[in-house]
Each structure stands twice: as structure tokens, then as C-alpha cells.
Design a protein around this motif. Structure first.
Motif, PDB file in Angstrom:
ATOM      1  N   CYS A 113      16.872  70.992   5.130  1.00 39.16           N
ATOM      2  CA  CYS A 113      16.931  71.352   6.549  1.00 39.16           C
ATOM      3  C   CYS A 113      16.389  70.227   7.415  1.00 39.16           C
ATOM      4  O   CYS A 113      16.938  69.925   8.471  1.00 39.16           O
ATOM      5  N   LYS A 114      15.292  69.619   6.960  1.00 40.93           N
ATOM      6  CA  LYS A 114      14.696  68.528   7.746  1.00 40.93           C
ATOM      7  C   LYS A 114      15.647  67.341   7.825  1.00 40.93           C
ATOM      8  O   LYS A 114      15.773  66.726   8.867  1.00 40.93           O
ATOM      9  N   SER A 115      16.330  67.024   6.727  1.00 43.82           N
ATOM     10  CA  SER A 115      17.242  65.878   6.766  1.00 43.82           C
ATOM     11  C   SER A 115      18.448  66.204   7.646  1.00 43.82           C
ATOM     12  O   SER A 115      18.959  65.339   8.351  1.00 43.82           O
ATOM     13  N   GLU A 116      18.908  67.473   7.640  1.00 46.56           N
ATOM     14  CA  GLU A 116      20.002  67.883   8.521  1.00 46.56           C
ATOM     15  C   GLU A 116      19.548  67.823   9.975  1.00 46.56           C
ATOM     16  O   GLU A 116      20.275  67.356  10.847  1.00 46.56           O
ATOM     17  N   GLU A 117      18.324  68.274  10.231  1.00 45.86           N
ATOM     18  CA  GLU A 117      17.764  68.232  11.585  1.00 45.86           C
ATOM     19  C   GLU A 117      17.638  66.790  12.052  1.00 45.86           C
ATOM     20  O   GLU A 117      17.974  66.465  13.186  1.00 45.86           O
ATOM     21  N   THR A 118      17.165  65.903  11.172  1.00 40.85           N
ATOM     22  CA  THR A 118      17.012  64.494  11.513  1.00 40.85           C
ATOM     23  C   THR A 118      18.366  63.860  11.809  1.00 40.85           C
ATOM     24  O   THR A 118      18.507  63.094  12.770  1.00 40.85           O
ATOM     25  N   ALA A 119      19.376  64.184  10.993  1.00 38.61           N
ATOM     26  CA  ALA A 119      20.716  63.634  11.219  1.00 38.61           C
ATOM     27  C   ALA A 119      21.265  64.117  12.562  1.00 38.61           C
ATOM     28  O   ALA A 119      21.827  63.322  13.335  1.00 38.61           O
ATOM     29  N   SER A 120      21.106  65.409  12.873  1.00 40.29           N
ATOM     30  CA  SER A 120      21.581  65.946  14.151  1.00 40.29           C
ATOM     31  C   SER A 120      20.846  65.286  15.315  1.00 40.29           C
ATOM     32  O   SER A 120      21.454  64.957  16.335  1.00 40.29           O
ATOM     33  N   PHE A 121      19.536  65.092  15.139  1.00 38.77           N
ATOM     34  CA  PHE A 121      18.738  64.454  16.186  1.00 38.77           C
ATOM     35  C   PHE A 121      19.241  63.034  16.437  1.00 38.77           C
ATOM     36  O   PHE A 121      19.478  62.639  17.579  1.00 38.77           O
ATOM     37  N   ASN A 122      19.411  62.260  15.364  1.00 35.35           N
ATOM     38  CA  ASN A 122      19.873  60.872  15.503  1.00 35.35           C
ATOM     39  C   ASN A 122      21.279  60.804  16.100  1.00 35.35           C
ATOM     40  O   ASN A 122      21.558  59.963  16.967  1.00 35.35           O
ATOM     41  N   ASN A 123      22.156  61.705  15.641  1.00 33.06           N
ATOM     42  CA  ASN A 123      23.521  61.742  16.191  1.00 33.06           C
ATOM     43  C   ASN A 123      23.489  62.127  17.678  1.00 33.06           C
ATOM     44  O   ASN A 123      24.255  61.588  18.478  1.00 33.06           O
ATOM     45  N   GLY A 124      22.610  63.061  18.017  1.00 30.99           N
ATOM     46  CA  GLY A 124      22.481  63.469  19.415  1.00 30.99           C
ATOM     47  C   GLY A 124      21.986  62.339  20.286  1.00 30.99           C
ATOM     48  O   GLY A 124      22.501  62.129  21.397  1.00 30.99           O
ATOM     49  N   TYR A 132      28.128  62.923  26.525  1.00 32.23           N
ATOM     50  CA  TYR A 132      27.149  63.956  26.837  1.00 32.23           C
ATOM     51  C   TYR A 132      27.452  65.307  26.193  1.00 32.23           C
ATOM     52  O   TYR A 132      26.522  66.013  25.774  1.00 32.23           O
ATOM     53  N   ASP A 133      28.718  65.660  26.073  1.00 29.93           N
ATOM     54  CA  ASP A 133      29.043  66.932  25.427  1.00 29.93           C
ATOM     55  C   ASP A 133      28.650  66.918  23.951  1.00 29.93           C
ATOM     56  O   ASP A 133      28.084  67.883  23.437  1.00 29.93           O
ATOM     57  N   LYS A 134      28.970  65.811  23.283  1.00 31.33           N
ATOM     58  CA  LYS A 134      28.583  65.668  21.873  1.00 31.33           C
ATOM     59  C   LYS A 134      27.060  65.722  21.733  1.00 31.33           C
ATOM     60  O   LYS A 134      26.531  66.376  20.843  1.00 31.33           O
ATOM     61  N   ALA A 135      26.391  65.014  22.594  1.00 32.36           N
ATOM     62  CA  ALA A 135      24.927  64.966  22.546  1.00 32.36           C
ATOM     63  C   ALA A 135      24.351  66.369  22.692  1.00 32.36           C
ATOM     64  O   ALA A 135      23.422  66.749  21.963  1.00 32.36           O
ATOM     65  N   GLN A 136      24.894  67.144  23.605  1.00 32.00           N
ATOM     66  CA  GLN A 136      24.398  68.503  23.811  1.00 32.00           C
ATOM     67  C   GLN A 136      24.585  69.351  22.553  1.00 32.00           C
ATOM     68  O   GLN A 136      23.695  70.133  22.182  1.00 32.00           O
ATOM     69  N   LYS A 137      25.720  69.197  21.873  1.00 33.73           N
ATOM     70  CA  LYS A 137      25.968  69.975  20.650  1.00 33.73           C
ATOM     71  C   LYS A 137      24.974  69.605  19.563  1.00 33.73           C
ATOM     72  O   LYS A 137      24.375  70.482  18.931  1.00 33.73           O
ATOM     73  N   TYR A 138      24.822  68.311  19.317  1.00 32.54           N
ATOM     74  CA  TYR A 138      23.887  67.870  18.273  1.00 32.54           C
ATOM     75  C   TYR A 138      22.456  68.309  18.593  1.00 32.54           C
ATOM     76  O   TYR A 138      21.743  68.836  17.728  1.00 32.54           O
ATOM     77  N   SER A 153      14.114  67.345  25.714  1.00 30.39           N
ATOM     78  CA  SER A 153      14.199  66.392  26.830  1.00 30.39           C
ATOM     79  C   SER A 153      15.537  65.648  26.829  1.00 30.39           C
ATOM     80  O   SER A 153      16.162  65.472  27.874  1.00 30.39           O
ATOM     81  N   MET A 154      15.972  65.230  25.639  1.00 30.20           N
ATOM     82  CA  MET A 154      17.250  64.526  25.565  1.00 30.20           C
ATOM     83  C   MET A 154      18.413  65.475  25.896  1.00 30.20           C
ATOM     84  O   MET A 154      19.399  65.068  26.507  1.00 30.20           O
ATOM     85  N   TYR A 155      18.291  66.731  25.518  1.00 29.63           N
ATOM     86  CA  TYR A 155      19.309  67.728  25.859  1.00 29.63           C
ATOM     87  C   TYR A 155      19.414  67.849  27.381  1.00 29.63           C
ATOM     88  O   TYR A 155      20.510  67.865  27.942  1.00 29.63           O
ATOM     89  N   MET A 156      18.266  67.909  28.050  1.00 28.28           N
ATOM     90  CA  MET A 156      18.263  67.987  29.516  1.00 28.28           C
ATOM     91  C   MET A 156      18.820  66.702  30.138  1.00 28.28           C
ATOM     92  O   MET A 156      19.537  66.749  31.144  1.00 28.28           O
ATOM     93  N   GLN A 157      18.506  65.566  29.531  1.00 30.00           N
ATOM     94  CA  GLN A 157      19.053  64.305  30.037  1.00 30.00           C
ATOM     95  C   GLN A 157      20.582  64.306  29.942  1.00 30.00           C
ATOM     96  O   GLN A 157      21.262  63.850  30.858  1.00 30.00           O
ATOM     97  N   ALA A 158      21.113  64.826  28.832  1.00 29.58           N
ATOM     98  CA  ALA A 158      22.567  64.881  28.657  1.00 29.58           C
ATOM     99  C   ALA A 158      23.204  65.757  29.735  1.00 29.58           C
ATOM    100  O   ALA A 158      24.236  65.390  30.329  1.00 29.58           O
ATOM    101  N   ILE A 159      22.589  66.895  30.012  1.00 31.81           N
ATOM    102  CA  ILE A 159      23.119  67.796  31.041  1.00 31.81           C
ATOM    103  C   ILE A 159      23.080  67.113  32.415  1.00 31.81           C
ATOM    104  O   ILE A 159      24.070  67.104  33.157  1.00 31.81           O
ATOM    105  N   LYS A 160      21.938  66.540  32.745  1.00 34.04           N
ATOM    106  CA  LYS A 160      21.768  65.931  34.082  1.00 34.04           C
ATOM    107  C   LYS A 160      22.654  64.694  34.266  1.00 34.04           C
ATOM    108  O   LYS A 160      23.215  64.487  35.340  1.00 34.04           O
ATOM    109  N   MET A 161      22.797  63.883  33.228  1.00 38.15           N
ATOM    110  CA  MET A 161      23.649  62.692  33.343  1.00 38.15           C
ATOM    111  C   MET A 161      25.110  63.105  33.504  1.00 38.15           C
ATOM    112  O   MET A 161      25.845  62.494  34.281  1.00 38.15           O
TER     113      MET A 161
END
Length: 190
Positions: free
Chosen positions: A19-30, A39-45, A61-69
Motif C-alpha cells: 500500500c505504501k509503495s502504491e501510495e508513493t507511486a500515486s503521490f509521485n505521479n500526482g 491538472y485533471d490527472k494530478a487531481q486523480k492521483y 496541498s498539491m491537490y488544492m494547487q491543481a484545482i486552483k491552477m
């Protein structure tokens, strides 16, 4: 019995690491998607990361940045510069998140402030030009009316009661024209 607990513990550890490696991969991809303006991809990841770890403030914070940008670019494209600037201001004030996006938002904000200023300046120039054109049109119509009035006076010298009635009609025409001039003056404020 100890073997069962040990096996369960090992399975849980493996699941946790997975789970942690999946979370890390999603975080890095995001983060990559965010910094590549996807931004849409970032929000999903980043949404996946937050589903697994709702306390991850950097992902939030990065999720909010994606929405605002995303909103800022939409408003910029539509010419709503002040709304775009508001979105960019909020990105700067978000703690954590992508530093690259913060820097880009500050740069974009300066660009939009310049565009907004230029837009307001050109709108003011167009407004002043419109007022000037309207003023000249009113002056021209006043001149034409004056000439017409003088011609009417020359053609119509009072000779009888009938002429008096025509004078009164002319007077009412003048009142109508004066009324129109006043209305034009009110509309164009000069």
C-alpha cells in the motif's frame, strides 16, 4: 498458534508495504502531473493518495494547487483576470505543496496583472473615444437644427393668425428637439 500470528503479521506487513509503495507511486505521479500542468490527472492521483492517507498534508496541498491552477487558467483564457489572480493568490498562500507551482503561480500572477492593467486602460480609452464621438454628433445635430431653425424663421414671417398657429407648432417642435438634446446629454453625460 504462534505460527498463525506470525503468518498474519507477515501478510499484514507485506500488504502495508504494498500500500505504501502504491501510495508513493500515486503521490509521485500526482506531483509530476501537477508540475506538467496536467491538472485533471494530478487531481486523480492525489485523490488516490488522500483516500489511502487522509492526513497527508503535502498531497492535500498539491491537490488544492491543481484545482486552483486549473481554475486560474480557465479564467485567464476567458479574460477574467481578477478571478484568475485571486486563484493564484490562494496558491501562494497554500502551505506545503509544489514549490515549482508556487513560483509559476507568482510569475503568472504578474503577467495577468499586467494584462488586466492593459485591458482596463484600453477600455477607458474606448470609453473616452465613444464619449467624444457622441459629443461631436450632438454638436453636429445642434448646428443642423440651428440652420434649419434660421431657414424656418426666414420662410415664415408672421402675417396672420394662421402664422401665429404655425409659430406655436414650431415652438412645440423646438421643445421636442430641446428635450431630445437634454436626453442625449444625460445619456452621454456631457
Amino acid at each position: 498458534m504462534k505460527k498463525k500470528y506470525l503468518i498474519i503479521l507477515i501478510v499484514l506487513m507485506i500488504f502495508s508495504v504494498g500500500c505504501k509503495s502504491e501510495e508513493t507511486a500515486s503521490f509521485n505521479n500526482g506531483q509530476d502531473a501537477l508540475e506538467n500542468h496536467e491538472y485533471d490527472k494530478a487531481q486523480k492521483y492525489l485523490s488516490n493518495v488522500l483516500e489511502q492517507d487522509s492526513k497527508n498534508e503535502t498531497a492535500r496541498s498539491m491537490y488544492m494547487q491543481a484545482i486552483k491552477m486549473s481554475k486560474a487558467e480557465y479564467y485567464k483564457d476567458k479574460g477574467f483576470y481578477s478571478k484568475a489572480i485571486d486563484c493564484l493568490d490562494s496558491i501562494v498562500n497554500i502551505n506545503n505543496g509544489s514549490q515549482k507551482i508556487k513560483v509559476e503561480s507568482e510569475t503568472l500572477k504578474k503577467e495577468l496583472e499586467k494584462l488586466q492593467s492593459e485591458s482596463e486602460e484600453s477600455a477607458n480609452i474606448r470609453k473616452e473615444n465613444a464619449k467624444e464621438v457622441a459629443k461631436k454628433a450632438v454638436e453636429k445635430s445642434e448646428q443642423e437644427f440651428y440652420i434649419w431653425q434660421k431657414n424656418q424663421e426666414k420662410d415664415n414671417e408672421p402675417k396672420s393668425d394662421k402664422d401665429e398657429e404655425e409659430k406655436q407648432e414650431d415652438s412645440s417642435d423646438e421643445n421636442i428637439i430641446d428635450s431630445i438634446k437634454n436626453k442625449l446629454g444625460e445619456i452621454f453625460k456631457f
